[in-house]
Design a protein around this motif. Sequence first.
Motif, PDB file in Angstrom:
ATOM      1  N   PHE A 249      -6.554   4.899 -13.132  1.00 30.29           N
ATOM      2  CA  PHE A 249      -5.662   6.021 -12.842  1.00 30.29           C
ATOM      3  C   PHE A 249      -4.234   5.695 -13.265  1.00 30.29           C
ATOM      4  O   PHE A 249      -3.527   6.533 -13.846  1.00 30.29           O
ATOM      5  CB  PHE A 249      -5.723   6.349 -11.351  1.00 30.29           C
ATOM      6  N   ILE A 250      -3.789   4.467 -12.997  1.00 30.23           N
ATOM      7  CA  ILE A 250      -2.446   4.044 -13.403  1.00 30.23           C
ATOM      8  C   ILE A 250      -2.325   4.059 -14.929  1.00 30.23           C
ATOM      9  O   ILE A 250      -1.309   4.515 -15.484  1.00 30.23           O
ATOM     10  CB  ILE A 250      -2.135   2.643 -12.840  1.00 30.23           C
TER      11      ILE A 250
ATOM     12  N   ALA B 113       4.760   5.221  -5.368  1.00 26.35           N
ATOM     13  CA  ALA B 113       5.056   5.063  -6.794  1.00 26.35           C
ATOM     14  C   ALA B 113       4.083   5.870  -7.645  1.00 26.35           C
ATOM     15  O   ALA B 113       4.477   6.448  -8.677  1.00 26.35           O
ATOM     16  CB  ALA B 113       5.000   3.587  -7.191  1.00 26.35           C
ATOM     17  N   LEU B 114       2.821   5.944  -7.240  1.00 29.23           N
ATOM     18  CA  LEU B 114       1.839   6.747  -7.973  1.00 29.23           C
ATOM     19  C   LEU B 114       2.215   8.227  -7.952  1.00 29.23           C
ATOM     20  O   LEU B 114       2.165   8.913  -8.980  1.00 29.23           O
ATOM     21  CB  LEU B 114       0.445   6.556  -7.373  1.00 29.23           C
ATOM     22  N   VAL B 115       2.582   8.723  -6.770  1.00 21.56           N
ATOM     23  CA  VAL B 115       2.958  10.132  -6.643  1.00 21.56           C
ATOM     24  C   VAL B 115       4.182  10.437  -7.497  1.00 21.56           C
ATOM     25  O   VAL B 115       4.225  11.435  -8.237  1.00 21.56           O
ATOM     26  CB  VAL B 115       3.215  10.491  -5.162  1.00 21.56           C
ATOM     27  N   LEU B 116       5.188   9.569  -7.433  1.00 25.86           N
ATOM     28  CA  LEU B 116       6.421   9.811  -8.190  1.00 25.86           C
ATOM     29  C   LEU B 116       6.206   9.642  -9.695  1.00 25.86           C
ATOM     30  O   LEU B 116       6.815  10.360 -10.501  1.00 25.86           O
ATOM     31  CB  LEU B 116       7.522   8.877  -7.702  1.00 25.86           C
TER      32      LEU B 116
ATOM     33  N   THR C 238       6.773  12.608 -12.657  1.00 22.72           N
ATOM     34  CA  THR C 238       7.614  12.573 -13.859  1.00 22.72           C
ATOM     35  C   THR C 238       7.072  13.497 -14.945  1.00 22.72           C
ATOM     36  O   THR C 238       7.828  13.952 -15.814  1.00 22.72           O
ATOM     37  CB  THR C 238       7.716  11.147 -14.424  1.00 22.72           C
ATOM     38  N   MET C 239       5.774  13.784 -14.903  1.00 22.86           N
ATOM     39  CA  MET C 239       5.186  14.688 -15.891  1.00 22.86           C
ATOM     40  C   MET C 239       5.665  16.121 -15.692  1.00 22.86           C
ATOM     41  O   MET C 239       5.601  16.949 -16.597  1.00 22.86           O
ATOM     42  CB  MET C 239       3.658  14.641 -15.797  1.00 22.86           C
TER      43      MET C 239
ATOM     44  N   ILE D 136       0.838  -1.206   0.000  1.00 19.82           N
ATOM     45  CA  ILE D 136       0.000   0.000   0.000  1.00 19.82           C
ATOM     46  C   ILE D 136       0.870   1.251   0.000  1.00 19.82           C
ATOM     47  O   ILE D 136       0.665   2.171  -0.801  1.00 19.82           O
ATOM     48  CB  ILE D 136      -0.960  -0.007   1.205  1.00 19.82           C
ATOM     49  N   VAL D 137       1.849   1.281   0.898  1.00 15.70           N
ATOM     50  CA  VAL D 137       2.754   2.438   0.965  1.00 15.70           C
ATOM     51  C   VAL D 137       3.542   2.567  -0.337  1.00 15.70           C
ATOM     52  O   VAL D 137       3.677   3.665  -0.900  1.00 15.70           O
ATOM     53  CB  VAL D 137       3.710   2.307   2.170  1.00 15.70           C
ATOM     54  N   GLY D 138       4.054   1.446  -0.837  1.00 17.68           N
ATOM     55  CA  GLY D 138       4.834   1.466  -2.075  1.00 17.68           C
ATOM     56  C   GLY D 138       4.006   1.914  -3.269  1.00 17.68           C
ATOM     57  O   GLY D 138       4.490   2.667  -4.120  1.00 17.68           O
TER      58      GLY D 138
END
Length: 372
Positions: A160-161, A93-96, A100-101, A87-89
């Motif tokens: 979303f991904i 990873a979603l935020v990072l 990148t955009m 969950i944390v990962g």
Amino acid sequence: MPQLSRADNSLLGRWWWSVDRWTLGAIGVLIGFGYIMMLAASPAVAERIGTARDTFILKQVGFLALAAAVVVAVSLLSPRDIKRLAIVGCLLALVLTAATMVVGVEIKGARRWISLPGMSVQPSEFLKPCFAVVAAWLMAEARRSPRFPGRIIAFVLFVFILLLLKSQPDIGMLAVITAVFLAQLYIDGLPLAMVGIALAMIAGGGVAAYTFFPHVRSRVTRFAEGTGDNYQVTTALEAFGNGGLLGRGPGEGHVKDVLPDAHADFVFAVAGEEFGMLICVVILSVFAFIVLRGLLRLLREQDHFIVLACTGLVTGFGLQALVNMASTLHLIPTKGMTLPFISYGGSSVIAVALGMGMLLALTRRRSRDERL
């Protein structure tokens, strides 16, 4: 190191006698191949771009050592801790990946990397194992508590991904995560009619990618017609032919001197030229063994979360290896996807290690209380 006894009740002792040592050994073999292939392929690439011959070797030695530590450390965790880690990962990873955009480094027309001192990180690599476990948890909770909208949340997260990966763009990663999610939905009880609809949507997505992304259209057209710039694939196929059954010998290959990605996306071609078809079959067999071993261990598993999570983890791992080897052999259009544990790349090797550590942790033999 002293031999561990079955009566040893320490954390390491319990881990050693409960972990799948066959899968652990196979992962160790792949890491070993990673060391060998970096020694074989990377000095020539480093020399060609004007840097020290041992640059890539030293970096990848560190990455592979860290990967081995991650596999062992994560495999020590309980299923509850694996859920929390995933969950944390996944959130990080979603935020990072979204970042990148804005602050990402553009390479070959894609924004997939965040530059850090000494290396670039591709956050989307970590979405594969983390999302597989999070989606499995959401589906399992939905089955346990019918009022909990776990499947809906998993689907919204998946969409979303996909939007993030389409924006980078990273069509290969998008395809792998889609296949992993569909495999989990099927195991979770998705009706065959819905499976057909999902496959039709994937086909439609492929057509859309071909229509709207020039680099996808170029790769597919070159693959289908055999025209255009097929230099890397043609050179890779020649390397396999030159290697034959037993290879030209360590250090005697020439493909690493001319291919820009010989140490990364096309490292399988270097293995074929220098060590021959037999070693390529061994590498393929090790990947197949890990996937099949992981799936077979689920046949007697009663925990729905573990079944779904491990299905996603081995599907993603196997697909990544398959895509790399098949594109190198010109069986599918080329795709910049690394060969797990063998290709050069810090983000890839650590993300794969995280996924394999999760697999080992979830498939350990535990008592009923230890599964909580």
